[in-house]
Scaffold this active site. Structure first.
Site, short mmCIF file in Angstrom:
data_model
loop_
_atom_site.label_atom_id
_atom_site.label_comp_id
_atom_site.label_asym_id
_atom_site.label_seq_id
_atom_site.Cartn_x
_atom_site.Cartn_y
_atom_site.Cartn_z
N LYS A 107 0.86 -1.19 0.00
CA LYS A 107 0.00 0.00 0.00
C LYS A 107 0.89 1.23 0.00
CE LYS A 107 -4.43 1.01 0.38
NZ LYS A 107 -5.57 0.13 0.11
N1 GLU Z 1 -7.12 0.37 -3.10
C1 GLU Z 1 -7.95 -0.75 -3.35
C2 GLU Z 1 -8.01 -1.66 -2.13
O1 GLU Z 1 -7.84 -1.23 -1.04
C3 GLU Z 1 -7.58 -1.47 -4.64
C4 GLU Z 1 -6.23 -2.11 -4.66
C5 GLU Z 1 -5.84 -2.64 -6.03
O2 GLU Z 1 -6.63 -2.65 -6.93
O3 GLU Z 1 -4.67 -3.06 -6.14
O4 GLU Z 1 -8.32 -2.82 -2.22
#
Ligand code: GLU
Length: 476
Positions: A107
């Site tokens: 993240k």
């Molecule tokens: N930000 C989104 C999540 O928390 C999508 C992550 C992604 O598509 O890699 O799942």
């Protein structure tokens, strides 16, 4: 009475992890290896804007590399910090394992209020951030693939992917370095709505199991269910829109940053969305009662509560007063570990974040595969499929003529049956299948073990077990 201190977001995730791990038979060393965050990179960089140098702080955390690339969004918000990014990266590991997308967890975040900047300034900032990350392989199609999160969207993803492509001019897979891009920059149909669509599919699957519905003290189907949604951003908006327009649910409350709307007869989600786009908030929206104390509406009477904004909104201060018998976590970490315990004791059923909001990363996976295969889904098969259907239809038409009055095709059968699936239909079908299967794997643990009280613990057990297996396969 002494004030009760709430653990941090990352501690909260660890507590939930520990709860599940204590019911598993993992070697202690492996348990520790899975829990910890592998690495967090902090970058501070300067960008010259409006004649001055502005310094920004950004993070990219890699929680687990049991599978690569690692995957997870990049968030733009002033509240971004290392603890939060690490908690979110850990959730990505478990989420990907649960829905079987072949990624580790990661993240990122940038401490910024995007509303304070012009579009061209945001582009400069984003490109510089992407440069810093790509330089260290923290954006890379085979190692680390970002996606949108709070405060970012298609536009930012297009800039990041383009930045990577400029730095890696001979990488034929450059487009697979970032997901959540616009269609014209290598994106996939249905990605923007994917997380909200996933919430809808998750609830549909939940309501396919009367036993589970009963555990929440509810009955029947989604039709007529009263829903309160917190946050009408991308996820909350799509979830509420689909559930009200396609499943007959009634959105009775919408909570936003400037208060909440309430109307027991139901609120038109699309018109509130348009109102927010025009006025910036929900204040003065005509067809519902507005209350300035938005958080109080979280505690209002309803059948389903959808927290779709920030983490920690249901915590020790309000958990006891939450009336919803069913909560589906569209946001990441909206219920703290302490609140989770209170709600569990009350018998509230929580469909946990790592499952509920996995629609986003699932469709990101499809986009990544599309980028690596350099072809749109359905491009080869669609017309062939139509041709085969045409064959059956012409045979049926022959029968139709032959049988006369006795039998005829239903009016829309031909048109519906003849159409080969396009990319959007295939994406929806893949997402629906993923959400059904992942729910079933969770509920199987929930129902088959007496020591597993809730879906969250079940979800962790399924996810941790899969991560453990892949570490073992690597010889760890
Ligand atoms: N930000 C989104 C999540 O928390 C999508 C992550 C992604 O598509 O890699 O799942």
């Amino acid at each position: 009475m002494t004030a009760i201190k709430e653990p941090s977001f990352r501690e909260s995730v660890d507590l939930m992890f520990n709860r599940a791990a204590s019911l598993m038979d993992l070697p202690p060393g492996l348990e520790e290896k899975i829990r910890v965050c592998n690495a967090t990179y902090t970058v501070r960089f300067g960008v010259r804007l409006r004649g001055e140098i502005h310094t920004f702080t950004g993070y990219r955390s890699v929680h687990s590399e049991h599978m690569e690339p690692v995957k997870g969004g990049i968030r733009y918000a002033l509240a971004v910090n290392q603890d939060e990014v690490e908690a979110l990266a850990a959730l990505m590991t478990y989420k990907c394992a649960l829905v079987e997308t072949p990624f580790g967890g990661s993240k990122g975040g940038l401490r910024i209020d995007p509303r304070q900047y012009e579009e061209h300034e945001l582009e400069q900032i984003t490109r510089r951030f992407a440069y810093e990350l790509a330089k260290r392989d923290l954006i890379n199609p085979s190692q680390n693939v970002p996606a949108p999160d709070m405060g970012t969207g298609e536009r930012e993803m297009a800039w990041m992917a383009d930045q990577y492509a400029r730095m890696n001019t001979t990488d034929i897979n450059a487009r697979a370095s970032v997901t959540g891009k616009p269609l014209n920059a290598g994106g996939i149909s249905g990605r923007v709505e994917a997380t909200g669509r996933g919430i809808q599919y998750a609830l549909r699957e939940f309501f396919r199991h009367p036993e589970d519905v009963q555990k929440a003290g509810l009955s029947g189907k989604l039709d007529g269910k009263r829903i309160i949604v917190q946050g009408l951003g991308n996820v909350g908006y799509h979830a509420a829109k689909f559930l009200s327009e396609e499943d007959g649910s009634r959105i009775v409350g919408i909570i936003e940053w400037d208060g909440a709307l309430y109307n027991p007869d139901g609120i038109d989600v699309e018109s509130v969305h348009q109102w927010i786009v025009k006025h910036g908030g929900v204040s003065n929206y005509p067809d519902a009662t507005h209350s300035a104390e938005g958080a109080e509406v979280l505690e209002a009477e309803c059948d389903i509560l959808i927290p779709a904004a920030l983490e920690g909104v249901i915590n020790l201060t309000n958990a006891e007063r939450i009336k919803a018998p069913l909560i589906i976590e569209a946001a990441n970490g909206p219920v703290t570990a302490g609140a989770d315990e209170i709600l569990r004791k009350k018998g509230t059923v929580i469909i946990p974040d790592m499952y509920a909001n996995a629609g986003g990363v699932t469709v990101s996976y499809f986009e990544w595969v599309k980028n690596l295969s350099h072809i749109r889904f359905g491009r080869m098969q669609r017309r062939q499929e139509e041709a085969r259907h045409e064959l059956i239809v012409s045979e049926l038409e022959r029968l139709d003529r032959y049988l006369g009055e006795a039998w005829s095709m239903s009016p829309n059968f031909k048109a519906k049956y003849l159409r080969g699936a396009d990319e959007l239909e295939l994406v929806r079908s893949g997402l629906d299948d993923t959400m059904r299967i992942a729910y079933q794997s969770m509920r199987e643990v929930w129902h088959s073990r007496d020591d597993v009280e809730d879906l969250r613990t079940a979800a962790y057990i399924v996810a941790i077990d899969r991560v453990a297996k892949s570490y073992r396969a690597k010889g760890l």
